[in-house]
Scaffold this active site. Structure first.
Site, PDB file in Angstrom:
ATOM      1  N   LYS A 189       0.854  -1.191   0.000  1.00 48.08           N
ATOM      2  CA  LYS A 189       0.000   0.000   0.000  1.00 48.08           C
ATOM      3  C   LYS A 189       0.884   1.234   0.000  1.00 48.08           C
ATOM      4  CE  LYS A 189      -4.082   1.518  -0.410  1.00 48.08           C
ATOM      5  NZ  LYS A 189      -4.843   1.165  -1.616  1.00 48.08           N
ATOM      6  N   SER A 383      -8.485  -0.471  -5.257  1.00 49.20           N
ATOM      7  CA  SER A 383      -8.678  -0.136  -3.854  1.00 49.20           C
ATOM      8  C   SER A 383     -10.174   0.047  -3.591  1.00 49.20           C
ATOM      9  CB  SER A 383      -7.857   1.098  -3.477  1.00 49.20           C
ATOM     10  OG  SER A 383      -7.501   1.056  -2.110  1.00 49.20           O
TER      11      SER A 383
END
Length: 587
Positions: A189, A383
Protein backbone atom coordinates in the site's frame (compact mmCIF):
# COMPACT_ATOMS: atom_id res chain seq x y z
CA UNK A 1 -48.65 63.51 -6.27
CA UNK A 2 -51.52 61.66 -7.95
CA UNK A 3 -49.97 62.38 -11.35
CA UNK A 4 -46.61 61.07 -10.15
CA UNK A 5 -48.17 57.81 -8.92
CA UNK A 6 -49.95 57.32 -12.26
CA UNK A 7 -46.69 57.80 -14.16
CA UNK A 8 -44.80 55.58 -11.70
CA UNK A 9 -47.28 52.68 -11.86
CA UNK A 10 -47.62 52.98 -15.64
CA UNK A 11 -43.84 52.85 -15.99
CA UNK A 12 -43.67 49.92 -13.56
CA UNK A 13 -46.27 47.91 -15.52
CA UNK A 14 -44.54 48.72 -18.80
CA UNK A 15 -41.19 47.64 -17.36
CA UNK A 16 -42.70 44.42 -16.04
CA UNK A 17 -44.28 43.57 -19.39
CA UNK A 18 -41.06 44.43 -21.21
CA UNK A 19 -39.06 42.20 -18.83
CA UNK A 20 -41.45 39.29 -19.35
CA UNK A 21 -41.25 39.72 -23.11
CA UNK A 22 -37.44 39.86 -22.90
CA UNK A 23 -37.41 36.60 -20.91
CA UNK A 24 -39.73 34.88 -23.40
CA UNK A 25 -37.73 36.13 -26.40
CA UNK A 26 -34.44 35.23 -24.69
CA UNK A 27 -35.76 31.76 -23.92
CA UNK A 28 -36.78 31.33 -27.55
CA UNK A 29 -33.38 32.51 -28.80
CA UNK A 30 -31.46 30.29 -26.42
CA UNK A 31 -33.64 27.30 -27.25
CA UNK A 32 -33.22 27.81 -30.98
CA UNK A 33 -29.46 28.40 -30.71
CA UNK A 34 -28.55 25.87 -28.06
CA UNK A 35 -31.09 23.20 -29.01
CA UNK A 36 -30.97 23.29 -32.81
CA UNK A 37 -32.79 20.95 -35.12
CA UNK A 38 -31.42 17.46 -35.55
CA UNK A 39 -28.29 17.83 -37.70
CA UNK A 40 -27.95 16.09 -41.03
CA UNK A 41 -24.94 13.84 -41.65
CA UNK A 42 -24.97 14.49 -45.38
CA UNK A 43 -23.59 12.20 -48.06
CA UNK A 44 -20.22 10.48 -48.21
CA UNK A 45 -19.42 11.24 -44.59
CA UNK A 46 -16.09 10.46 -42.93
CA UNK A 47 -16.53 9.86 -39.22
CA UNK A 48 -13.75 11.42 -37.12
CA UNK A 49 -12.36 9.70 -34.03
CA UNK A 50 -10.31 12.45 -32.37
CA UNK A 51 -7.98 10.86 -29.82
CA UNK A 52 -7.05 14.28 -28.44
CA UNK A 53 -10.53 14.37 -26.87
CA UNK A 54 -11.06 12.69 -23.50
CA UNK A 55 -14.08 10.40 -23.79
CA UNK A 56 -15.33 10.16 -20.23
CA UNK A 57 -17.69 7.46 -19.03
CA UNK A 58 -20.70 9.65 -19.74
CA UNK A 59 -21.40 12.38 -22.25
CA UNK A 60 -19.91 15.79 -21.57
CA UNK A 61 -22.50 18.34 -22.66
CA UNK A 62 -21.73 22.05 -22.39
CA UNK A 63 -24.66 24.01 -23.87
CA UNK A 64 -22.62 27.24 -23.87
CA UNK A 65 -20.22 25.76 -26.43
CA UNK A 66 -22.95 26.00 -29.06
CA UNK A 67 -22.87 29.78 -28.80
CA UNK A 68 -19.21 29.86 -29.80
CA UNK A 69 -19.54 27.08 -32.36
CA UNK A 70 -16.97 25.06 -30.44
CA UNK A 71 -17.96 21.39 -30.58
CA UNK A 72 -15.07 20.31 -28.36
CA UNK A 73 -17.14 21.27 -25.33
CA UNK A 74 -19.54 18.46 -26.20
CA UNK A 75 -17.85 15.08 -26.06
CA UNK A 76 -19.79 11.80 -26.16
CA UNK A 77 -19.13 9.17 -23.54
CA UNK A 78 -16.78 6.25 -24.20
CA UNK A 79 -19.62 3.75 -24.57
CA UNK A 80 -21.40 6.23 -26.85
CA UNK A 81 -18.34 6.25 -29.12
CA UNK A 82 -18.23 2.46 -29.19
CA UNK A 83 -21.93 2.24 -30.07
CA UNK A 84 -21.62 4.97 -32.72
CA UNK A 85 -18.79 3.14 -34.46
CA UNK A 86 -20.86 -0.04 -34.40
CA UNK A 87 -23.87 1.82 -35.82
CA UNK A 88 -21.75 3.46 -38.52
CA UNK A 89 -20.84 0.02 -39.90
CA UNK A 90 -24.26 -0.20 -41.54
CA UNK A 91 -24.90 3.53 -42.06
CA UNK A 92 -24.73 4.14 -45.80
CA UNK A 93 -24.00 7.84 -45.28
CA UNK A 94 -20.68 7.00 -43.57
CA UNK A 95 -18.02 5.84 -46.01
CA UNK A 96 -15.01 5.62 -43.72
CA UNK A 97 -13.30 6.50 -40.46
CA UNK A 98 -10.54 9.04 -39.90
CA UNK A 99 -8.51 8.62 -36.69
CA UNK A 100 -6.98 11.90 -35.64
CA UNK A 101 -3.85 11.11 -33.66
CA UNK A 102 -1.54 13.22 -31.54
CA UNK A 103 -1.73 13.13 -27.76
CA UNK A 104 -4.24 10.49 -26.68
CA UNK A 105 -6.18 11.98 -23.77
CA UNK A 106 -7.69 8.61 -22.81
CA UNK A 107 -6.39 5.94 -20.45
CA UNK A 108 -5.01 2.57 -21.50
CA UNK A 109 -8.19 0.61 -20.86
CA UNK A 110 -10.32 3.26 -22.59
CA UNK A 111 -7.91 3.15 -25.54
CA UNK A 112 -8.28 -0.63 -25.57
CA UNK A 113 -12.06 -0.30 -25.88
CA UNK A 114 -11.71 2.36 -28.59
CA UNK A 115 -9.34 0.14 -30.56
CA UNK A 116 -11.68 -2.84 -30.35
CA UNK A 117 -14.49 -0.62 -31.62
CA UNK A 118 -12.33 0.40 -34.60
CA UNK A 119 -11.60 -3.26 -35.35
CA UNK A 120 -15.34 -3.96 -35.22
CA UNK A 121 -15.99 -1.04 -37.59
CA UNK A 122 -13.48 -2.46 -40.08
CA UNK A 123 -15.68 -5.51 -40.56
CA UNK A 124 -17.85 -3.23 -42.71
CA UNK A 125 -14.97 -3.08 -45.24
CA UNK A 126 -15.12 0.71 -45.08
CA UNK A 127 -11.75 2.46 -45.06
CA UNK A 128 -9.96 3.51 -41.85
CA UNK A 129 -7.13 6.05 -42.07
CA UNK A 130 -5.07 7.23 -39.08
CA UNK A 131 -2.98 10.40 -39.16
CA UNK A 132 -1.14 12.61 -36.73
CA UNK A 133 1.71 15.08 -36.95
CA UNK A 134 3.14 13.22 -33.99
CA UNK A 135 1.71 10.13 -32.31
CA UNK A 136 2.24 9.28 -28.68
CA UNK A 137 2.26 5.59 -27.75
CA UNK A 138 -1.41 5.40 -26.68
CA UNK A 139 -2.44 7.22 -29.84
CA UNK A 140 -0.33 4.89 -31.95
CA UNK A 141 -1.83 1.87 -30.13
CA UNK A 142 -5.35 2.82 -31.29
CA UNK A 143 -4.10 3.85 -34.74
CA UNK A 144 -2.63 0.42 -35.45
CA UNK A 145 -6.19 -0.81 -36.02
CA UNK A 146 -6.40 1.40 -39.14
CA UNK A 147 -5.80 0.26 -42.73
CA UNK A 148 -3.09 2.88 -43.05
CA UNK A 149 -1.12 4.83 -40.44
CA UNK A 150 0.51 8.09 -41.54
CA UNK A 151 2.49 10.79 -39.78
CA UNK A 152 3.92 14.18 -40.74
CA UNK A 153 7.32 14.03 -42.53
CA UNK A 154 8.82 16.25 -39.83
CA UNK A 155 6.83 14.64 -37.02
CA UNK A 156 7.09 11.05 -35.88
CA UNK A 157 5.93 8.61 -33.22
CA UNK A 158 6.97 8.10 -29.62
CA UNK A 159 8.68 4.71 -29.30
CA UNK A 160 10.73 5.00 -26.12
CA UNK A 161 8.81 2.58 -23.90
CA UNK A 162 6.60 3.19 -20.86
CA UNK A 163 7.53 4.92 -17.63
CA UNK A 164 6.01 5.93 -14.30
CA UNK A 165 7.43 8.84 -12.30
CA UNK A 166 6.21 9.37 -8.76
CA UNK A 167 6.38 12.59 -6.75
CA UNK A 168 7.93 12.37 -3.25
CA UNK A 169 7.46 15.18 -0.74
CA UNK A 170 9.23 13.93 2.39
CA UNK A 171 12.17 16.29 1.88
CA UNK A 172 9.83 19.25 1.51
CA UNK A 173 7.84 18.27 4.60
CA UNK A 174 11.06 17.91 6.62
CA UNK A 175 12.13 21.42 5.61
CA UNK A 176 8.72 22.79 6.56
CA UNK A 177 8.68 20.99 9.89
CA UNK A 178 5.63 18.83 9.02
CA UNK A 179 5.59 15.25 10.31
CA UNK A 180 3.28 12.95 8.32
CA UNK A 181 1.75 10.52 10.83
CA UNK A 182 0.83 7.58 8.61
CA UNK A 183 -1.13 4.43 9.39
CA UNK A 184 -1.58 1.70 6.80
CA UNK A 185 -2.30 -1.98 6.22
CA UNK A 186 -0.69 -3.88 3.34
CA UNK A 187 3.01 -3.90 2.54
CA UNK A 188 2.32 -2.83 -1.07
CA UNK A 189 0.00 0.00 0.00
CA UNK A 190 2.26 2.69 -1.36
CA UNK A 191 -0.15 5.63 -1.45
CA UNK A 192 1.55 7.15 1.61
CA UNK A 193 5.13 6.62 0.42
CA UNK A 194 5.47 10.15 -0.98
CA UNK A 195 5.15 11.41 2.61
CA UNK A 196 7.38 8.77 4.25
CA UNK A 197 10.20 8.20 1.75
CA UNK A 198 12.28 10.03 -0.79
CA UNK A 199 12.10 7.16 -3.30
CA UNK A 200 10.04 4.04 -4.06
CA UNK A 201 10.11 1.15 -1.62
CA UNK A 202 11.18 -2.26 -2.95
CA UNK A 203 7.60 -3.68 -2.82
CA UNK A 204 6.25 -0.65 -4.64
CA UNK A 205 9.00 -0.83 -7.26
CA UNK A 206 8.19 -4.52 -7.78
CA UNK A 207 4.44 -4.05 -8.25
CA UNK A 208 4.87 -0.98 -10.45
CA UNK A 209 7.37 -2.85 -12.62
CA UNK A 210 4.98 -5.79 -13.00
CA UNK A 211 2.11 -3.45 -13.88
CA UNK A 212 4.18 -1.51 -16.40
CA UNK A 213 5.48 -4.70 -18.02
CA UNK A 214 1.93 -6.05 -18.36
CA UNK A 215 0.75 -2.85 -20.06
CA UNK A 216 3.80 -2.79 -22.31
CA UNK A 217 3.37 -6.45 -23.25
CA UNK A 218 -0.20 -5.78 -24.36
CA UNK A 219 1.01 -2.76 -26.35
CA UNK A 220 3.78 -4.74 -28.08
CA UNK A 221 1.63 -7.78 -28.81
CA UNK A 222 -1.12 -5.68 -30.33
CA UNK A 223 1.36 -3.72 -32.45
CA UNK A 224 3.15 -6.91 -33.53
CA UNK A 225 -0.07 -8.45 -34.78
CA UNK A 226 -1.18 -5.30 -36.60
CA UNK A 227 2.18 -4.38 -38.18
CA UNK A 228 3.42 -7.95 -38.78
CA UNK A 229 6.59 -7.35 -36.74
CA UNK A 230 7.65 -9.65 -33.90
CA UNK A 231 7.56 -8.29 -30.34
CA UNK A 232 11.29 -8.84 -29.76
CA UNK A 233 12.13 -6.56 -32.68
CA UNK A 234 9.66 -3.93 -31.50
CA UNK A 235 11.07 -4.01 -27.98
CA UNK A 236 14.63 -3.73 -29.28
CA UNK A 237 13.70 -0.56 -31.16
CA UNK A 238 12.84 1.12 -27.86
CA UNK A 239 15.89 -0.28 -26.08
CA UNK A 240 18.22 1.07 -28.76
CA UNK A 241 16.36 4.38 -29.07
CA UNK A 242 16.08 3.73 -32.80
CA UNK A 243 12.93 5.73 -33.54
CA UNK A 244 13.97 9.37 -33.42
CA UNK A 245 12.42 10.76 -36.61
CA UNK A 246 9.46 10.12 -38.88
CA UNK A 247 11.84 8.54 -41.38
CA UNK A 248 12.97 6.08 -38.68
CA UNK A 249 9.35 5.09 -38.08
CA UNK A 250 8.82 4.52 -41.80
CA UNK A 251 12.08 2.60 -42.25
CA UNK A 252 11.09 0.25 -39.43
CA UNK A 253 7.55 -0.23 -40.80
CA UNK A 254 5.77 1.39 -37.86
CA UNK A 255 3.92 3.71 -40.26
CA UNK A 256 2.77 3.28 -43.85
CA UNK A 257 3.86 6.66 -45.12
CA UNK A 258 4.94 10.21 -44.35
CA UNK A 259 2.34 12.69 -45.51
CA UNK A 260 1.34 16.28 -45.05
CA UNK A 261 -2.25 17.05 -44.11
CA UNK A 262 -3.18 17.97 -47.71
CA UNK A 263 -1.76 14.66 -48.98
CA UNK A 264 -3.85 12.69 -46.52
CA UNK A 265 -6.92 14.64 -47.60
CA UNK A 266 -6.08 13.89 -51.26
CA UNK A 267 -6.12 10.20 -50.43
CA UNK A 268 -9.48 10.55 -48.70
CA UNK A 269 -10.85 12.42 -51.75
CA UNK A 270 -9.85 9.51 -53.97
CA UNK A 271 -11.43 6.96 -51.65
CA UNK A 272 -14.64 9.00 -51.54
CA UNK A 273 -14.58 9.43 -55.33
CA UNK A 274 -15.32 13.14 -55.13
CA UNK A 275 -13.85 16.10 -56.98
CA UNK A 276 -10.65 17.67 -55.69
CA UNK A 277 -12.43 20.98 -55.20
CA UNK A 278 -15.17 19.38 -53.11
CA UNK A 279 -15.02 19.66 -49.37
CA UNK A 280 -14.61 16.42 -47.44
CA UNK A 281 -17.63 15.78 -45.26
CA UNK A 282 -15.89 15.17 -41.93
CA UNK A 283 -18.47 14.17 -39.31
CA UNK A 284 -17.50 14.74 -35.69
CA UNK A 285 -18.69 12.24 -33.10
CA UNK A 286 -20.52 15.05 -31.30
CA UNK A 287 -22.53 15.82 -34.44
CA UNK A 288 -23.08 12.17 -35.28
CA UNK A 289 -24.41 11.50 -31.77
CA UNK A 290 -27.15 14.09 -32.33
CA UNK A 291 -27.88 13.01 -35.91
CA UNK A 292 -28.49 9.28 -35.50
CA UNK A 293 -30.22 6.97 -33.06
CA UNK A 294 -27.27 4.76 -32.14
CA UNK A 295 -28.53 3.66 -28.73
CA UNK A 296 -30.48 0.50 -28.13
CA UNK A 297 -33.77 2.15 -27.16
CA UNK A 298 -36.19 -0.64 -28.00
CA UNK A 299 -36.70 -3.97 -26.28
CA UNK A 300 -38.90 -5.91 -23.92
CA UNK A 301 -36.65 -5.68 -20.85
CA UNK A 302 -34.80 -2.83 -19.18
CA UNK A 303 -31.14 -3.16 -18.16
CA UNK A 304 -29.65 -0.41 -16.00
CA UNK A 305 -26.11 0.88 -16.53
CA UNK A 306 -24.78 2.82 -13.55
CA UNK A 307 -21.58 4.77 -14.25
CA UNK A 308 -19.41 5.19 -11.14
CA UNK A 309 -16.49 7.39 -12.17
CA UNK A 310 -14.03 9.38 -10.06
CA UNK A 311 -12.87 9.43 -6.45
CA UNK A 312 -15.14 7.79 -3.89
CA UNK A 313 -16.31 10.31 -1.29
CA UNK A 314 -18.90 10.51 1.45
CA UNK A 315 -22.14 12.46 0.98
CA UNK A 316 -23.48 13.54 -2.39
CA UNK A 317 -20.14 14.38 -3.94
CA UNK A 318 -19.56 16.71 -6.88
CA UNK A 319 -19.57 16.15 -10.62
CA UNK A 320 -16.78 13.69 -11.40
CA UNK A 321 -16.97 12.03 -7.96
CA UNK A 322 -18.69 8.92 -6.64
CA UNK A 323 -20.69 10.32 -3.73
CA UNK A 324 -21.91 7.46 -1.54
CA UNK A 325 -25.31 9.06 -0.87
CA UNK A 326 -26.03 9.55 -4.56
CA UNK A 327 -24.85 6.14 -5.69
CA UNK A 328 -26.54 4.23 -2.91
CA UNK A 329 -29.76 5.91 -4.05
CA UNK A 330 -29.11 5.13 -7.73
CA UNK A 331 -28.41 1.45 -7.06
CA UNK A 332 -31.42 1.23 -4.74
CA UNK A 333 -33.62 2.81 -7.43
CA UNK A 334 -32.52 0.17 -9.95
CA UNK A 335 -32.90 -2.60 -7.36
CA UNK A 336 -36.47 -1.65 -6.49
CA UNK A 337 -37.53 -1.10 -10.11
CA UNK A 338 -39.23 -4.34 -11.18
CA UNK A 339 -38.80 -3.35 -14.83
CA UNK A 340 -35.01 -3.44 -14.42
CA UNK A 341 -33.98 -7.03 -15.08
CA UNK A 342 -30.23 -6.62 -14.52
CA UNK A 343 -27.70 -4.00 -13.41
CA UNK A 344 -24.38 -3.25 -15.10
CA UNK A 345 -22.12 -1.32 -12.73
CA UNK A 346 -19.40 0.49 -14.67
CA UNK A 347 -16.55 1.37 -12.30
CA UNK A 348 -13.75 3.76 -13.22
CA UNK A 349 -12.23 4.79 -9.92
CA UNK A 350 -8.86 4.79 -8.11
CA UNK A 351 -10.77 4.54 -4.81
CA UNK A 352 -11.19 6.95 -1.93
CA UNK A 353 -13.09 6.89 1.33
CA UNK A 354 -13.27 3.39 2.87
CA UNK A 355 -16.53 4.19 4.64
CA UNK A 356 -18.18 5.49 1.48
CA UNK A 357 -16.94 2.40 -0.39
CA UNK A 358 -18.56 0.13 2.19
CA UNK A 359 -21.88 1.97 1.90
CA UNK A 360 -21.91 1.38 -1.87
CA UNK A 361 -20.76 -2.24 -1.40
CA UNK A 362 -23.77 -2.82 0.86
CA UNK A 363 -26.23 -1.60 -1.76
CA UNK A 364 -24.59 -3.72 -4.46
CA UNK A 365 -24.95 -6.73 -2.13
CA UNK A 366 -28.66 -6.05 -1.67
CA UNK A 367 -29.18 -5.55 -5.40
CA UNK A 368 -27.43 -8.84 -6.16
CA UNK A 369 -30.08 -10.70 -4.14
CA UNK A 370 -32.82 -9.29 -6.39
CA UNK A 371 -31.33 -9.41 -9.90
CA UNK A 372 -28.04 -10.05 -11.76
CA UNK A 373 -25.31 -7.49 -11.12
CA UNK A 374 -22.36 -7.35 -13.52
CA UNK A 375 -19.34 -5.06 -13.02
CA UNK A 376 -17.40 -3.59 -15.92
CA UNK A 377 -14.07 -2.03 -14.98
CA UNK A 378 -12.69 0.96 -16.88
CA UNK A 379 -9.20 2.47 -16.66
CA UNK A 380 -9.18 1.99 -12.88
CA UNK A 381 -11.16 -0.11 -10.44
CA UNK A 382 -8.63 -0.26 -7.64
CA UNK A 383 -8.68 -0.14 -3.85
CA UNK A 384 -12.06 1.46 -3.06
CA UNK A 385 -12.90 0.98 -6.74
CA UNK A 386 -12.33 -2.75 -6.27
CA UNK A 387 -14.18 -2.69 -2.93
CA UNK A 388 -17.40 -1.60 -4.65
CA UNK A 389 -16.86 -4.12 -7.47
CA UNK A 390 -15.93 -7.34 -5.69
CA UNK A 391 -19.40 -8.59 -4.77
CA UNK A 392 -20.96 -8.58 -8.24
CA UNK A 393 -22.15 -11.79 -9.88
CA UNK A 394 -19.57 -11.36 -12.62
CA UNK A 395 -16.63 -8.96 -13.01
CA UNK A 396 -15.23 -7.84 -16.38
CA UNK A 397 -12.04 -5.83 -16.86
CA UNK A 398 -10.03 -4.71 -19.84
CA UNK A 399 -6.58 -6.26 -20.06
CA UNK A 400 -5.12 -2.81 -19.32
CA UNK A 401 -7.41 -1.99 -16.38
CA UNK A 402 -5.59 -1.14 -13.14
CA UNK A 403 -7.25 -3.01 -10.28
CA UNK A 404 -6.58 -4.73 -6.95
CA UNK A 405 -4.78 -2.49 -4.42
CA UNK A 406 -6.68 -4.10 -1.54
CA UNK A 407 -5.41 -2.09 1.40
CA UNK A 408 -6.15 0.87 3.67
CA UNK A 409 -4.29 3.91 4.97
CA UNK A 410 -4.85 7.08 6.94
CA UNK A 411 -2.82 10.27 7.15
CA UNK A 412 -2.65 12.91 9.87
CA UNK A 413 0.00 15.64 9.67
CA UNK A 414 1.70 16.94 12.80
CA UNK A 415 2.46 20.59 12.03
CA UNK A 416 3.68 21.60 15.49
CA UNK A 417 7.24 22.45 14.36
CA UNK A 418 5.93 24.47 11.41
CA UNK A 419 3.62 26.47 13.68
CA UNK A 420 6.06 26.89 16.57
CA UNK A 421 9.50 27.14 14.98
CA UNK A 422 8.73 28.57 11.53
CA UNK A 423 5.67 30.71 12.12
CA UNK A 424 5.88 31.52 15.82
CA UNK A 425 2.34 30.25 16.44
CA UNK A 426 1.47 28.36 19.64
CA UNK A 427 -1.69 26.66 20.90
CA UNK A 428 -3.25 26.10 24.31
CA UNK A 429 -6.64 24.93 25.54
CA UNK A 430 -8.64 22.75 27.92
CA UNK A 431 -10.41 19.39 27.50
CA UNK A 432 -12.73 17.13 29.49
CA UNK A 433 -11.04 13.84 28.57
CA UNK A 434 -7.52 12.74 27.52
CA UNK A 435 -8.44 12.14 23.88
CA UNK A 436 -10.91 14.97 23.29
CA UNK A 437 -8.46 16.81 21.01
CA UNK A 438 -7.15 13.71 19.23
CA UNK A 439 -6.69 14.36 15.53
CA UNK A 440 -5.53 17.94 15.81
CA UNK A 441 -2.71 18.95 13.49
CA UNK A 442 -1.09 21.25 16.05
CA UNK A 443 0.56 18.45 18.08
CA UNK A 444 1.92 14.91 17.66
CA UNK A 445 -0.23 11.91 18.48
CA UNK A 446 0.44 10.13 21.74
CA UNK A 447 1.36 6.42 21.72
CA UNK A 448 -2.16 5.35 22.82
CA UNK A 449 -3.67 7.52 20.07
CA UNK A 450 -1.38 5.94 17.49
CA UNK A 451 -2.53 2.48 18.64
CA UNK A 452 -6.17 3.55 18.34
CA UNK A 453 -5.70 4.72 14.77
CA UNK A 454 -3.69 1.67 13.69
CA UNK A 455 -6.32 -0.64 15.21
CA UNK A 456 -8.98 1.20 13.22
CA UNK A 457 -6.99 0.78 10.00
CA UNK A 458 -6.38 -2.92 10.71
CA UNK A 459 -10.09 -3.43 11.36
CA UNK A 460 -11.11 -1.77 8.09
CA UNK A 461 -8.48 -3.80 6.23
CA UNK A 462 -9.76 -7.03 7.76
CA UNK A 463 -13.31 -6.15 6.71
CA UNK A 464 -12.12 -5.26 3.21
CA UNK A 465 -10.44 -8.65 2.79
CA UNK A 466 -13.49 -10.47 4.08
CA UNK A 467 -15.72 -8.58 1.64
CA UNK A 468 -13.46 -9.69 -1.21
CA UNK A 469 -13.28 -13.29 0.01
CA UNK A 470 -17.06 -13.50 0.28
CA UNK A 471 -17.67 -11.80 -3.05
CA UNK A 472 -15.11 -13.86 -4.94
CA UNK A 473 -16.09 -17.06 -3.09
CA UNK A 474 -12.57 -17.88 -2.00
CA UNK A 475 -10.52 -18.30 1.16
CA UNK A 476 -9.60 -15.18 3.10
CA UNK A 477 -6.04 -16.46 3.60
CA UNK A 478 -5.63 -16.58 -0.17
CA UNK A 479 -7.03 -13.05 -0.44
CA UNK A 480 -4.59 -11.91 2.25
CA UNK A 481 -1.70 -13.32 0.21
CA UNK A 482 -2.65 -11.35 -2.92
CA UNK A 483 -3.99 -8.25 -1.16
CA UNK A 484 -1.48 -6.17 0.84
CA UNK A 485 -2.31 -3.16 -1.34
CA UNK A 486 -0.84 -4.90 -4.42
CA UNK A 487 -1.83 -3.34 -7.77
CA UNK A 488 -2.56 -5.60 -10.77
CA UNK A 489 -3.60 -5.22 -14.40
CA UNK A 490 -6.92 -6.68 -15.46
CA UNK A 491 -5.17 -9.45 -17.38
CA UNK A 492 -3.14 -10.57 -14.36
CA UNK A 493 -6.12 -10.22 -12.00
CA UNK A 494 -7.92 -13.06 -13.80
CA UNK A 495 -5.37 -15.65 -12.70
CA UNK A 496 -5.75 -14.33 -9.14
CA UNK A 497 -9.55 -14.71 -9.31
CA UNK A 498 -10.08 -11.01 -8.62
CA UNK A 499 -11.66 -10.66 -12.08
CA UNK A 500 -13.69 -13.22 -14.03
CA UNK A 501 -12.74 -12.34 -17.58
CA UNK A 502 -11.44 -9.61 -19.86
CA UNK A 503 -14.04 -7.76 -21.85
CA UNK A 504 -15.50 -4.39 -22.71
CA UNK A 505 -18.56 -2.66 -21.30
CA UNK A 506 -20.54 -4.13 -24.19
CA UNK A 507 -19.38 -7.61 -23.18
CA UNK A 508 -20.62 -6.90 -19.65
CA UNK A 509 -24.00 -5.74 -21.00
CA UNK A 510 -24.27 -8.92 -23.09
CA UNK A 511 -23.47 -11.01 -20.01
CA UNK A 512 -26.11 -9.20 -17.93
CA UNK A 513 -28.72 -9.85 -20.63
CA UNK A 514 -27.83 -13.56 -20.69
CA UNK A 515 -28.02 -13.80 -16.91
CA UNK A 516 -31.43 -12.09 -16.97
CA UNK A 517 -32.51 -14.47 -19.76
CA UNK A 518 -33.44 -11.45 -21.84
CA UNK A 519 -33.60 -11.81 -25.60
CA UNK A 520 -34.71 -8.23 -26.18
CA UNK A 521 -33.65 -5.31 -23.98
CA UNK A 522 -33.05 -1.59 -23.85
CA UNK A 523 -30.60 0.34 -21.68
CA UNK A 524 -31.35 2.92 -19.03
CA UNK A 525 -28.24 4.88 -18.03
CA UNK A 526 -27.54 6.45 -14.63
CA UNK A 527 -26.77 9.07 -13.38
CA UNK A 528 -29.43 10.48 -15.68
CA UNK A 529 -28.45 13.28 -17.99
CA UNK A 530 -29.15 16.73 -16.63
CA UNK A 531 -31.88 18.74 -18.28
CA UNK A 532 -31.04 21.53 -20.71
CA UNK A 533 -31.65 24.23 -18.11
CA UNK A 534 -29.76 22.37 -15.39
CA UNK A 535 -26.74 22.23 -17.69
CA UNK A 536 -27.18 25.84 -18.72
CA UNK A 537 -27.43 27.16 -15.17
CA UNK A 538 -24.48 25.11 -13.95
CA UNK A 539 -22.15 27.97 -14.78
CA UNK A 540 -19.73 27.24 -11.95
CA UNK A 541 -18.68 23.89 -13.40
CA UNK A 542 -17.85 25.47 -16.76
CA UNK A 543 -15.96 28.30 -15.11
CA UNK A 544 -13.99 25.83 -13.00
CA UNK A 545 -13.27 23.62 -16.00
CA UNK A 546 -12.10 26.59 -18.07
CA UNK A 547 -9.87 27.80 -15.20
CA UNK A 548 -8.30 24.37 -14.81
CA UNK A 549 -7.65 24.13 -18.54
CA UNK A 550 -6.06 27.58 -18.53
CA UNK A 551 -3.73 26.61 -15.67
CA UNK A 552 -2.81 23.34 -17.40
CA UNK A 553 -2.00 25.16 -20.64
CA UNK A 554 0.13 27.71 -18.79
CA UNK A 555 2.24 25.38 -16.63
CA UNK A 556 2.18 22.20 -18.73
CA UNK A 557 0.41 18.87 -18.28
CA UNK A 558 3.07 17.18 -16.13
CA UNK A 559 3.31 20.14 -13.74
CA UNK A 560 -0.48 20.35 -13.57
CA UNK A 561 -0.68 16.65 -12.63
CA UNK A 562 1.77 17.31 -9.79
CA UNK A 563 -0.37 20.22 -8.61
CA UNK A 564 -3.41 17.94 -8.56
CA UNK A 565 -1.50 15.37 -6.52
CA UNK A 566 -0.62 17.95 -3.89
CA UNK A 567 -4.22 19.15 -3.82
CA UNK A 568 -5.45 15.62 -3.07
CA UNK A 569 -3.55 15.54 0.23
CA UNK A 570 -6.29 17.45 2.03
CA UNK A 571 -8.82 14.79 0.95
CA UNK A 572 -6.76 12.07 2.63
CA UNK A 573 -6.32 13.72 6.03
CA UNK A 574 -8.10 11.95 8.92
CA UNK A 575 -10.44 9.89 6.70
CA UNK A 576 -9.35 6.22 6.23
CA UNK A 577 -8.64 5.74 2.55
CA UNK A 578 -8.82 2.80 0.18
CA UNK A 579 -7.01 4.47 -2.67
CA UNK A 580 -4.47 3.70 -5.38
CA UNK A 581 -0.81 4.62 -4.93
CA UNK A 582 -0.49 8.38 -5.05
CA UNK A 583 -0.22 8.65 -8.80
CA UNK A 584 -0.02 6.08 -11.58
CA UNK A 585 0.29 8.23 -14.67
CA UNK A 586 2.01 6.11 -17.31
CA UNK A 587 4.00 7.95 -19.97
Amino acid sequence: MKSFLKIFFASFVALTIFSLLAIVIGFWILTSVLQPDKPQVGSKGVLVLDLNVAYNEQEKDNPLSALSGNESGNAPGLYDVVRMLHYAKTDSTIKGLYIKGGYNANGFASSEELRKAVVDFKESKKFVIAYGETLDQKSYYVSTAADKVYCHPQGGIDWDGFSVTLLFMKGLLDKLGVEPQVFYAGKFKSATEPFRFTKMSDPNRLQTTDMLNDLYATFLETTAQARKIDTATLHQLSIDGTIRTASDALANKLVDGLKYDDEVKDELIKKLNIKEADKINFVSLGKYAKAVNFKNSKGDDKIAIIYASGDIVGGKGQDGEIGSDNFVELIRKARLDDDVKAIVFRVNSPGGSSLASDAIWREITLAKKEKPVVVSMGDYAASGGYYISCNADSVFADASTITGSIGVFSLLPNMQKLFNDKLGITFDGVKTAPYADMGGINRPLTEPEKRFLQLSIDSIYSTFKQRVADGRKTDINFIDSIAQGHVYTGQRAISLRLVDRTGTLQDAVNCAARMAKSKSYWLKEYPEKKSFWEELTNVSSYTESASEKTIENKIGKDQYNMLQQVNKIKEMIKTPQSRLPFDLTVN
